[in-house]
Design an enzyme around this catalytic site. Structure first.
Site, PDB file in Angstrom:
ATOM      1  N   HIS A  34      79.861 -10.275 -58.717  1.00 46.90           N
ATOM      2  CA  HIS A  34      79.212 -10.053 -57.415  1.00 46.90           C
ATOM      3  C   HIS A  34      77.921 -10.859 -57.320  1.00 46.90           C
ATOM      4  CE1 HIS A  34      78.004  -7.366 -53.955  1.00 46.90           C
ATOM      5  NE2 HIS A  34      76.812  -7.790 -54.337  1.00 46.90           N
ATOM      6  N   GLU A  35      77.044 -10.679 -58.306  1.00 51.56           N
ATOM      7  CA  GLU A  35      75.742 -11.357 -58.250  1.00 51.56           C
ATOM      8  C   GLU A  35      75.881 -12.862 -58.427  1.00 51.56           C
ATOM      9  OE1 GLU A  35      73.436  -9.810 -57.020  1.00 51.56           O
ATOM     10  OE2 GLU A  35      74.030  -7.736 -57.359  1.00 51.56           O
ATOM     11  N   HIS A  73      76.558 -14.359 -55.070  1.00 54.39           N
ATOM     12  CA  HIS A  73      75.298 -14.635 -54.371  1.00 54.39           C
ATOM     13  C   HIS A  73      74.659 -15.917 -54.910  1.00 54.39           C
ATOM     14  CE1 HIS A  73      74.935 -10.988 -52.063  1.00 54.39           C
ATOM     15  NE2 HIS A  73      74.901 -10.195 -53.112  1.00 54.39           N
TER      16      HIS A  73
END
Length: 599
Positions: free
Chosen positions: A390-391, A394
């Site tokens: 997820h990170e 980003h």
């Protein structure tokens, strides 16, 4: 690193820390750069009254803006990352304060920008573009300012609002100090009488324990402490809402929602459509709750039963090295260009991996220009593997936008911020299901996928509805006391979870531990982003290279167009209800798969 041992920052191995020295080699170097950055203020002030003089003068101002942006980027990231390494460190709290003050001073110095841009007649601006061709590179920046003409005040009023910026940030800063630095929780004792430390980092892993005694103890530990500070938390959140309303009123917006979404060029209808679409889809959520209750075999399903996997006998644990390897395999459909950036992040100090004493809770990616910085509190759970991809979603979004776009268009708006991260999560789930043949493990993974829908599409929409209603209460002049906030939050939980869930009294306090309520209408984008990500991941897996090319174009887009247009370019239309409706239908289908496997 053992879950029950939380080391001091100094004891964390260097390879598990992010490379903060890529920003500045030392605190002294940072202080020197801060002093140099103050020299931007007279340079900015010297532009005052000159933006309408000529195309060259206007171009020079925007190029100065770029220069300031790049210098400030390194300053703010260094101070904030160092502060997050140990939120108790007063020296870094002070550095954050210093850089915040500088931001306010820079904004105050440049307060003339918007009024002067608005004062340039259309025909004069057209002549500027003709006489100074390089100015076309900033045309979108100029158009965005002029589009918001009705909400811009006079030069003096803008300067006053800019000067209030530091004060307006106080509720968020106070909440962060209370939540991250000051609050401590008593140990939770498991069924065998063994104590377990309760922190922001350990709470969810404890909630995932198969030991119901431990889950309830951790739940009681956390919310008993929040209960003691309920009035402080309510006053802090109330102050946040009042400052948002102050700025919305000052800028002549009908509501704080209109004010917040206007900045990202998102129509408020999208926010309301999300809530309405999810309200129409409560039936699958109630079906999920009933299935969870049945599979856990409990007479009553409590809030502390929400996170434990409903599939017994499976506890998937991963080292960080294993998590990185899985991430590379799962994201392979995104192509070699994407994987090369992912590996660079893994190998070159982008990530701060484990929890340490005083470290900021949770996880995030900060898109610094030098390279992104990813904060984790890795415990080795399946959730932590998802958090990693997820990170990094980003991070790679930031990396590609920073690399591709000119300085003025590098920062993507928050509406699209969660799309790349949740697309990665969807691809990870598809990969794990594709390589898992064991029936029990498949059920475990589907349970995890269902949890993503519950936690992202439904829970974040509930958060969004809570935030909207608290803002409305503030606008109506109603008291946002602890009692009022708890009553609202409990009612929403009853509505979203349905008749088969026991809504424990403690959960009415959950609003007090959600930092995103200080982010000004941020949370709804987790839900819209998740719906978009589900659509994009399926297109990538279905169509391959053409879809990947479109998707990489979206990741490289920064804010070079409005977010709805950027997403359409990647193949999804968030102005329509279809992505949300399709996602809730998929949730319902997954429930059917789960029932087929386990009932």
């Amino acid at each position: 690193m053992h879950t029950n041992h939380i080391p001091a920052r100094a004891d964390v191995p260097a390879q598990d820390q992010w490379s903060i020295c890529d920003l500045f080699p030392s605190d002294d170097a940072w202080r020197s750069a801060l002093a140099q950055a103050r020299e931007f203020i007279p340079r900015i002030t010297a532009c005052r009254g000159r933006l309408g003089e000529s195309g060259d003068a206007l171009l020079a101002f925007f190029r100065l803006n770029d220069e300031v942006s790049l210098a400030f980027d390194a300053l703010v990231h260094y101070a904030q990352r160092k502060s997050d390494e140990d939120t108790r460190a007063a020296a870094y709290q002070e550095m954050v304060s210093q850089v915040t003050r500088l931001a306010v001073e820079l904004q105050s110095a440049a307060a003339f920008e918007t009024p002067e841009l608005l004062a340039i007649p259309d025909e004069v601006l057209a002549r500027f573009y003709q006489q100074t061709p390089a100015l076309a590179g900033y045309r979108l920046c100029i158009d965005r300012v002029r589009r918001r003409r009705d909400h811009v005040l006079s030069d003096k009023e803008e300067a006053l609002l800019a000067a209030a910026g530091e004060m307006a940030a106080a509720p968020d800063e106070i909440y962060s100090m209370l939540n991250d630095a000051d609050l401590t929780f008593p140990d939770a004792v498991d069924g065998d009488g063994v104590p377990h430390p309760v922190t922001h980092g350990t709470f969810i892993p404890l909630m995932q324990s198969y030991d119901r005694v431990l889950r309830r103890a951790a739940f009681d530990s956390l919310y008993t402490v929040y209960g003691k500070f309920r009035n402080t938390a309510a006053a802090t959140l109330s102050a946040q809402m009042k400052q948002l309303l102050f700025f919305a009123n000052a800028r002549r917006y009908p509501s704080t929602l209109d004010a917040a979404l206007d900045g990202t060029e998102v129509p408020p209808a999208i926010y309301h459509n999300l809530i309405d679409a999810v309200h129409r889809s409560f039936a699958p959520m109630y079906r999920y709750v009933a299935l969870r209750k049945k599979l856990l075999g409990v007479d009553e399903l409590h809030m502390y039963d929400l996170y434990v996997p409903v599939v017994g006998g499976v506890e998937m644990r991963f080292t960080f090295a294993e998590a990185k390897e899985i991430a590379c395999k799962a994201l392979a459909p995104l192509g070699e260009e994407y994987l090369a950036i992912l590996r660079e992040g893994f190998e070159n100090g982008w990530i701060d991996v484990y929890e340490n004493q005083g470290k900021r809770s949770g996880a995030y990616s900060a898109g610094a220009r030098v390279h992104p910085y990813v904060l984790l509190n890795f415990k080795g759970t399946l959730d932590d593997v998802f958090t990693l991809v997820h990170e990094m979603g980003h991070a790679i979004h930031s990396y590609l936008s920073n690399k591709t776009q000119p300085t003025a268009y590098q920062d993507y708006v928050i509406f699209v911020a969660e799309v790349a991260s949740t697309c990665n999560e969807a691809l990870l789930m598809e990969y794990l299901l594709s390589v898992t043949e064991d029936k029990t493990q498949r059920a475990y993974l589907i349970n995890h996928f269902l949890e993503q829908f519950r936690g992202t599409l439904y829970r974040q929409t509930m958060f969004a509805e809570f935030e909207l209603e608290v803002n409305r209460m503030t606008q109506r002049g109603e008291g946002t006391t602890a009692e009022a906030l708890c009553a609202l939050y409990k009612r929403l939980n009853e509505q979203y979870f349905g008749p088969d869930m026991v809504i424990d009294e403690q959960i009415a306090l959950e609003w007090a531990r959600i930092p995103h309520f200080y982010y000004d209408y941020y949370v709804y984008q987790y839900a819209t982003g998740y719906a978009a990500a589900i659509a994009l991941s399926r297109r990538i897996l279905r169509e391959g290279a053409p879809a990947v090319q479109d998707y990489l174009g979206f990741l490289s887009g920064g804010c070079s167009a409005d977010p709805i247009t950027l997403l359409r370019g990647a193949g999804v239309d968030m102005a329509a209800p279809q992505p949300i409706e399709d996602a809730t239908r998929l949730f319902d289908e997954l429930l059917g798969d789960m029932e087929a496997l386990l009932i």
